[in-house]
Design a protein around this motif. Sequence first.
Motif, PDB file in Angstrom:
ATOM      1  N   ALA A   1       5.985 -12.179   6.987  1.00 52.54           N
ATOM      2  CA  ALA A   1       5.997 -10.911   7.476  1.00 52.54           C
ATOM      3  C   ALA A   1       5.250 -10.092   6.514  1.00 52.54           C
ATOM      4  O   ALA A   1       5.453 -10.097   5.231  1.00 52.54           O
ATOM      5  CB  ALA A   1       7.369 -10.483   7.682  1.00 52.54           C
ATOM      6  N   PHE A   2       4.449  -9.124   7.094  1.00 51.29           N
ATOM      7  CA  PHE A   2       3.555  -7.968   6.323  1.00 51.29           C
ATOM      8  C   PHE A   2       3.651  -6.730   7.120  1.00 51.29           C
ATOM      9  O   PHE A   2       2.726  -6.576   7.673  1.00 51.29           O
ATOM     10  CB  PHE A   2       2.435  -8.727   5.928  1.00 51.29           C
ATOM     11  CG  PHE A   2       1.548  -7.831   4.832  1.00 51.29           C
ATOM     12  CD1 PHE A   2       2.002  -6.801   4.248  1.00 51.29           C
ATOM     13  CD2 PHE A   2       0.279  -8.200   4.390  1.00 51.29           C
ATOM     14  CE1 PHE A   2       1.322  -5.656   3.638  1.00 51.29           C
ATOM     15  CE2 PHE A   2      -0.379  -7.382   3.597  1.00 51.29           C
ATOM     16  CZ  PHE A   2       0.237  -6.316   3.066  1.00 51.29           C
ATOM     17  N   PRO A   3       4.841  -6.102   7.151  1.00 49.69           N
ATOM     18  CA  PRO A   3       5.070  -4.898   8.097  1.00 49.69           C
ATOM     19  C   PRO A   3       3.931  -3.944   7.914  1.00 49.69           C
ATOM     20  O   PRO A   3       3.371  -3.221   8.934  1.00 49.69           O
ATOM     21  CB  PRO A   3       6.459  -4.319   7.722  1.00 49.69           C
ATOM     22  CG  PRO A   3       6.975  -5.457   7.344  1.00 49.69           C
ATOM     23  CD  PRO A   3       6.174  -6.388   6.292  1.00 49.69           C
ATOM     24  N   ALA A   4       3.230  -3.741   6.670  1.00 52.58           N
ATOM     25  CA  ALA A   4       2.185  -2.683   6.511  1.00 52.58           C
ATOM     26  C   ALA A   4       0.977  -3.149   7.509  1.00 52.58           C
ATOM     27  O   ALA A   4      -0.015  -2.086   7.632  1.00 52.58           O
ATOM     28  CB  ALA A   4       1.963  -2.684   5.002  1.00 52.58           C
ATOM     29  N   THR A   5       0.762  -4.343   7.651  1.00 53.33           N
ATOM     30  CA  THR A   5      -0.463  -4.757   8.702  1.00 53.33           C
ATOM     31  C   THR A   5       0.180  -5.352   9.949  1.00 53.33           C
ATOM     32  O   THR A   5      -0.762  -6.113  10.586  1.00 53.33           O
ATOM     33  CB  THR A   5      -1.218  -5.836   7.952  1.00 53.33           C
ATOM     34  OG1 THR A   5      -0.303  -6.909   7.606  1.00 53.33           O
ATOM     35  CG2 THR A   5      -1.490  -5.318   6.536  1.00 53.33           C
TER      36      THR A   5
ATOM     37  N   ILE B   1      -7.587  -1.023  -2.033  1.00 49.51           N
ATOM     38  CA  ILE B   1      -8.747  -0.254  -1.103  1.00 49.51           C
ATOM     39  C   ILE B   1      -7.784  -0.029   0.423  1.00 49.51           C
ATOM     40  O   ILE B   1      -8.024   1.026   0.934  1.00 49.51           O
ATOM     41  CB  ILE B   1      -9.706  -1.291  -0.847  1.00 49.51           C
ATOM     42  CG1 ILE B   1     -10.390  -1.449  -2.169  1.00 49.51           C
ATOM     43  CG2 ILE B   1     -10.705  -0.575   0.124  1.00 49.51           C
ATOM     44  CD1 ILE B   1     -11.489  -2.840  -2.152  1.00 49.51           C
ATOM     45  N   ASP B   2      -7.129  -1.022   1.034  1.00 45.72           N
ATOM     46  CA  ASP B   2      -6.517  -0.799   2.144  1.00 45.72           C
ATOM     47  C   ASP B   2      -5.231  -1.800   1.964  1.00 45.72           C
ATOM     48  O   ASP B   2      -5.273  -2.633   0.909  1.00 45.72           O
ATOM     49  CB  ASP B   2      -7.270  -1.424   3.388  1.00 45.72           C
ATOM     50  CG  ASP B   2      -8.057  -0.259   3.890  1.00 45.72           C
ATOM     51  OD1 ASP B   2      -7.685   1.008   3.890  1.00 45.72           O
ATOM     52  OD2 ASP B   2      -9.444  -0.435   4.386  1.00 45.72           O
ATOM     53  N   PRO B   3      -4.061  -1.658   2.552  1.00 46.70           N
ATOM     54  CA  PRO B   3      -3.014  -2.541   2.473  1.00 46.70           C
ATOM     55  C   PRO B   3      -3.407  -3.929   2.544  1.00 46.70           C
ATOM     56  O   PRO B   3      -4.036  -4.621   3.386  1.00 46.70           O
ATOM     57  CB  PRO B   3      -2.314  -2.148   3.802  1.00 46.70           C
ATOM     58  CG  PRO B   3      -2.574  -0.812   4.049  1.00 46.70           C
ATOM     59  CD  PRO B   3      -4.030  -0.821   3.671  1.00 46.70           C
ATOM     60  N   GLY B   4      -2.871  -4.717   1.410  1.00 48.06           N
ATOM     61  CA  GLY B   4      -3.162  -6.084   1.227  1.00 48.06           C
ATOM     62  C   GLY B   4      -4.549  -6.472   0.564  1.00 48.06           C
ATOM     63  O   GLY B   4      -5.026  -7.620   0.539  1.00 48.06           O
ATOM     64  N   VAL B   5      -5.609  -5.599   0.167  1.00 48.28           N
ATOM     65  CA  VAL B   5      -6.801  -5.661  -0.262  1.00 48.28           C
ATOM     66  C   VAL B   5      -7.120  -4.780  -1.397  1.00 48.28           C
ATOM     67  O   VAL B   5      -7.435  -3.628  -1.447  1.00 48.28           O
ATOM     68  CB  VAL B   5      -7.787  -5.309   0.787  1.00 48.28           C
ATOM     69  CG1 VAL B   5      -9.246  -6.069   0.137  1.00 48.28           C
ATOM     70  CG2 VAL B   5      -7.320  -6.024   2.207  1.00 48.28           C
ATOM     71  N   PRO B   6      -6.813  -5.286  -2.745  1.00 50.57           N
ATOM     72  CA  PRO B   6      -7.263  -4.691  -3.782  1.00 50.57           C
ATOM     73  C   PRO B   6      -8.724  -4.949  -4.437  1.00 50.57           C
ATOM     74  O   PRO B   6      -9.428  -5.725  -4.021  1.00 50.57           O
ATOM     75  CB  PRO B   6      -6.381  -5.418  -5.014  1.00 50.57           C
ATOM     76  CG  PRO B   6      -6.335  -6.702  -4.622  1.00 50.57           C
ATOM     77  CD  PRO B   6      -6.283  -6.808  -2.957  1.00 50.57           C
TER      78      PRO B   6
END
Length: 419
Positions: free
Chosen positions: A115-119, A378-383
């Motif tokens: 699970a990754f609710p932010a996405t 940068i966006d949720p899950g992407v640094p």
Amino acid sequence: MKLGCIGDDFTGSSDLANTLARGGMRVVQYCGIPAGPAGDDVEAGVVALKSRTIAPEEAVRQSLAALDWLRAQGCTQFLFKYCSTFDSTDRGNIGPVAEALSDALGGGPVVFCPAFPATGRTVYQGHLFVGDRLLSESGMKNHPLTPMRDADLRRVLARQTSRHVGHVAMADVAAGADAIAEAISRENDEGRPFVIVDAISERDLVEIGRAIPDMKLVTGGSGIAMGLPANFGCRAGGADRASGFARPGARAIALAGSVSRATRGQVRAHVAAGQPAFEVRASDVMEGRLDPETLSDWLLAQPGVPLAYSSVEPERVAENQERYGKEAVAGAIENLFAETASVAVARGAGIVICAGGETSGAVVSALGIEALEIGPEIDPGVPALKVGGRELRLALKSGNFGAPDFFLKAARIMGGGDE
């Protein structure tokens, strides 16, 4: 080092490193298994492998080698990170790798929670959802390498392992850490040590983390790591990761090898914003009409944030696979992007933005990168990422992640482009 992590691709590994850094841990992402020891100040080490779609036997071998290195650094808990869409086939590699790691660590219950609710990835009643759709009704059903056509994670995992698969339902998760721990123990005692755990919110993920401080092996997407740093005495709100990170005026290029809906939408948005874009056609690659030098020349000659992409509709992907072979097409395009990145960096590109796990892994390997520092999100899950010891910045994006303006946003955060 306290927490040892093994990622099955490079984009997911940077996603995980980002989550742990947000939780207050000092994190380094390693590109492959390091030759020497980690620094004394590293609290969480993420060993990024390119093992998601290789033969299960080789994925197991690489993962066990990563485990050996992490154990030698003093880690007491280990996390096997895979995609939040549980990307795999009936052969693996999630089940075989988890089974091998568990055996090496002495067995016991193992949590599985992508699970990754932010996405938009949630697990409810053992089923994985993408937004308001079952995984089997999402764009993942047409993935060219790991099509996901069953949303019941219990069935998916059971096809990959000899272990019996259990389930901790939402009622126990909602009751908090103690109830979760009791439910996991119950499933293990009843002979179901591989346990799918529901989660529909970030609170659920934090409570799962609180429930498993002594579990040797944890598996999941990056979200499962949200509750782990606190178990090691770490707290969110550390150093500003954006400070001194950007390279103003650096030449940026973008490469998109993912065929996900999100990436295809990002390509369309990039073109609509007036940015230069070059479609890499499978026929041109397979028949020798396009080479890395030509593509690199084009990228470096463009203004703004030039994008080379092979992100096309599933129907065209299927046609290319039928004509040239699935593995042949995927390998040829990955190699083209990897070699293009290498040539472009040698000629002055200072920022490389990649979309797609396989593409990102190939690019990182071609650039000879050993370790990455975690920069601003940068966006949720992407640094954003900084290459250790080099003035090079990267963004490694899972195909499914990112806002429509991802390529321009990534370049802006890392200091490049002149859009």
